[in-house]
Design a protein around this motif. Structure first.
Motif, PDB file in Angstrom:
ATOM      1  N   UNK A  34      31.233 112.357  49.131  1.00 48.47           N
ATOM      2  CA  UNK A  34      29.979 111.791  48.624  1.00 48.47           C
ATOM      3  C   UNK A  34      29.806 112.120  47.147  1.00 48.47           C
ATOM      4  N   UNK A  35      30.156 113.323  46.741  1.00 49.18           N
ATOM      5  CA  UNK A  35      30.037 113.712  45.338  1.00 49.18           C
ATOM      6  C   UNK A  35      30.925 112.855  44.452  1.00 49.18           C
ATOM      7  N   UNK A  36      32.182 112.695  44.831  1.00 52.65           N
ATOM      8  CA  UNK A  36      33.109 111.853  44.068  1.00 52.65           C
ATOM      9  C   UNK A  36      32.576 110.428  43.996  1.00 52.65           C
ATOM     10  N   UNK A  37      32.096 109.923  45.123  1.00 50.33           N
ATOM     11  CA  UNK A  37      31.587 108.557  45.187  1.00 50.33           C
ATOM     12  C   UNK A  37      30.396 108.363  44.239  1.00 50.33           C
ATOM     13  N   UNK A  38      29.453 109.260  44.288  1.00 53.84           N
ATOM     14  CA  UNK A  38      28.252 109.119  43.459  1.00 53.84           C
ATOM     15  C   UNK A  38      28.581 109.259  41.972  1.00 53.84           C
ATOM     16  N   UNK A  39      29.400 110.217  41.617  1.00 51.48           N
ATOM     17  CA  UNK A  39      29.747 110.424  40.197  1.00 51.48           C
ATOM     18  C   UNK A  39      30.529 109.225  39.657  1.00 51.48           C
ATOM     19  N   UNK A  40      31.541 108.769  40.386  1.00 48.10           N
ATOM     20  CA  UNK A  40      32.336 107.656  39.874  1.00 48.10           C
ATOM     21  C   UNK A  40      31.521 106.369  39.817  1.00 48.10           C
ATOM     22  N   UNK A  41      30.632 106.158  40.774  1.00 48.26           N
ATOM     23  CA  UNK A  41      29.778 104.973  40.721  1.00 48.26           C
ATOM     24  C   UNK A  41      28.787 105.062  39.573  1.00 48.26           C
ATOM     25  N   UNK A  42      28.309 106.254  39.292  1.00 40.57           N
ATOM     26  CA  UNK A  42      27.422 106.431  38.138  1.00 40.57           C
ATOM     27  C   UNK A  42      28.125 106.099  36.837  1.00 40.57           C
ATOM     28  N   UNK A  43      29.362 106.552  36.704  1.00 37.88           N
ATOM     29  CA  UNK A  43      30.141 106.252  35.493  1.00 37.88           C
ATOM     30  C   UNK A  43      30.410 104.752  35.403  1.00 37.88           C
ATOM     31  N   UNK A  44      30.821 104.139  36.521  1.00 36.72           N
ATOM     32  CA  UNK A  44      31.066 102.690  36.531  1.00 36.72           C
ATOM     33  C   UNK A  44      29.803 101.905  36.187  1.00 36.72           C
ATOM     34  N   UNK A  45      28.676 102.298  36.758  1.00 40.39           N
ATOM     35  CA  UNK A  45      27.417 101.603  36.485  1.00 40.39           C
ATOM     36  C   UNK A  45      27.017 101.750  35.024  1.00 40.39           C
ATOM     37  N   UNK A  46      27.278 102.917  34.455  1.00 42.30           N
ATOM     38  CA  UNK A  46      26.972 103.139  33.037  1.00 42.30           C
ATOM     39  C   UNK A  46      27.824 102.235  32.154  1.00 42.30           C
ATOM     40  N   UNK A  47      29.099 102.131  32.466  1.00 44.17           N
ATOM     41  CA  UNK A  47      29.987 101.249  31.705  1.00 44.17           C
ATOM     42  C   UNK A  47      29.585  99.796  31.920  1.00 44.17           C
ATOM     43  N   UNK A  48      29.256  99.439  33.168  1.00 42.56           N
ATOM     44  CA  UNK A  48      28.896  98.054  33.484  1.00 42.56           C
ATOM     45  C   UNK A  48      27.592  97.629  32.812  1.00 42.56           C
ATOM     46  N   UNK A  49      26.728  98.571  32.500  1.00 45.02           N
ATOM     47  CA  UNK A  49      25.464  98.210  31.856  1.00 45.02           C
ATOM     48  C   UNK A  49      25.667  97.658  30.453  1.00 45.02           C
ATOM     49  N   UNK A  50      26.729  98.097  29.784  1.00 42.05           N
ATOM     50  CA  UNK A  50      26.985  97.602  28.423  1.00 42.05           C
ATOM     51  C   UNK A  50      28.174  96.650  28.341  1.00 42.05           C
ATOM     52  N   UNK A  51      29.033  96.653  29.330  1.00 37.42           N
ATOM     53  CA  UNK A  51      30.216  95.782  29.351  1.00 37.42           C
ATOM     54  C   UNK A  51      30.271  95.062  30.693  1.00 37.42           C
ATOM     55  N   UNK A  52      29.606  93.962  30.783  1.00 39.83           N
ATOM     56  CA  UNK A  52      29.605  93.211  32.041  1.00 39.83           C
ATOM     57  C   UNK A  52      30.992  92.639  32.292  1.00 39.83           C
ATOM     58  N   UNK A  53      31.519  92.952  33.471  1.00 39.11           N
ATOM     59  CA  UNK A  53      32.855  92.486  33.832  1.00 39.11           C
ATOM     60  C   UNK A  53      32.965  92.422  35.349  1.00 39.11           C
ATOM     61  N   UNK A  54      33.573  91.368  35.830  1.00 39.84           N
ATOM     62  CA  UNK A  54      33.785  91.231  37.267  1.00 39.84           C
ATOM     63  C   UNK A  54      34.785  92.277  37.760  1.00 39.84           C
ATOM     64  N   UNK A  55      35.663  92.717  36.878  1.00 40.07           N
ATOM     65  CA  UNK A  55      36.653  93.739  37.233  1.00 40.07           C
ATOM     66  C   UNK A  55      35.947  95.034  37.620  1.00 40.07           C
ATOM     67  N   UNK A  56      34.906  95.410  36.885  1.00 39.30           N
ATOM     68  CA  UNK A  56      34.164  96.628  37.217  1.00 39.30           C
ATOM     69  C   UNK A  56      33.502  96.500  38.592  1.00 39.30           C
ATOM     70  N   UNK A  57      33.016  95.305  38.914  1.00 39.19           N
ATOM     71  CA  UNK A  57      32.440  95.069  40.235  1.00 39.19           C
ATOM     72  C   UNK A  57      33.469  95.240  41.331  1.00 39.19           C
TER      73      UNK A  57
END
Length: 132
Positions: A34-57
């Motif tokens: 759960x920790x790995x999941x939440x941290x990596x999703x937080x990082x992905x969401x942070x990147x996705x907020x400024x760089x919209x990409x279907x790849x990140x999804x």
């Protein structure tokens, strides 16, 4: 788990200790998943907020699926070990060398609350749906 020997022996004590160590390992592993999941999703969401990409999804969906699979398998092993532990405890209780602990373990919670296993699974499903 059935035991041919109805006496609680030193072998049973060793098995009880080994199973309890394995249970602790799987409980810690579930927390780490759960920790790995939440941290990596937080990082992905942070990147996705400024760089919209279907790849990140897609990365988020795949990450969610992998962590959910890991969680489901870990939960299955934990439940199997827990059932074995209850059998060993019953054997020891019948001999009078241990008290019933897992018999008193709550099977159900109040209707207002969701079981912890389902709550964690729903977090994965929710985040996967959010990435979609």
């Amino acid at each position: 788990m059935e035991s041919g020997n109805k006496n609680f022996t030193d072998s049973h004590v060793a098995q009880y200790k080994n199973i309890s160590n394995d249970l602790r390992f799987y409980a810690e592993q579930r927390f780490k998943i759960v920790t790995v999941f939440i941290i990596t999703n937080g990082i992905l969401a942070n990147v996705a907020s400024s760089h919209r990409s279907i790849v990140l999804g897609f990365i988020g969906i795949i990450l969610g699926y992998l962590c959910l699979s890991w969680e489901k398998h870990t939960t299955a092993w934990w439940a199997t070990l827990f059932e074995c532990l209850k059998v060993l405890e019953k054997l020891a209780c019948d001999r009078g060398v241990m008290i019933n602990t897992y018999v008193k373990y709550p099977e159900k919670t109040r209707r207002l609350f969701v079981k912890e296993t389902y709550a964690v699974e729903w977090i994965y499903y929710f985040v996967i749906c959010a990435w979609v």
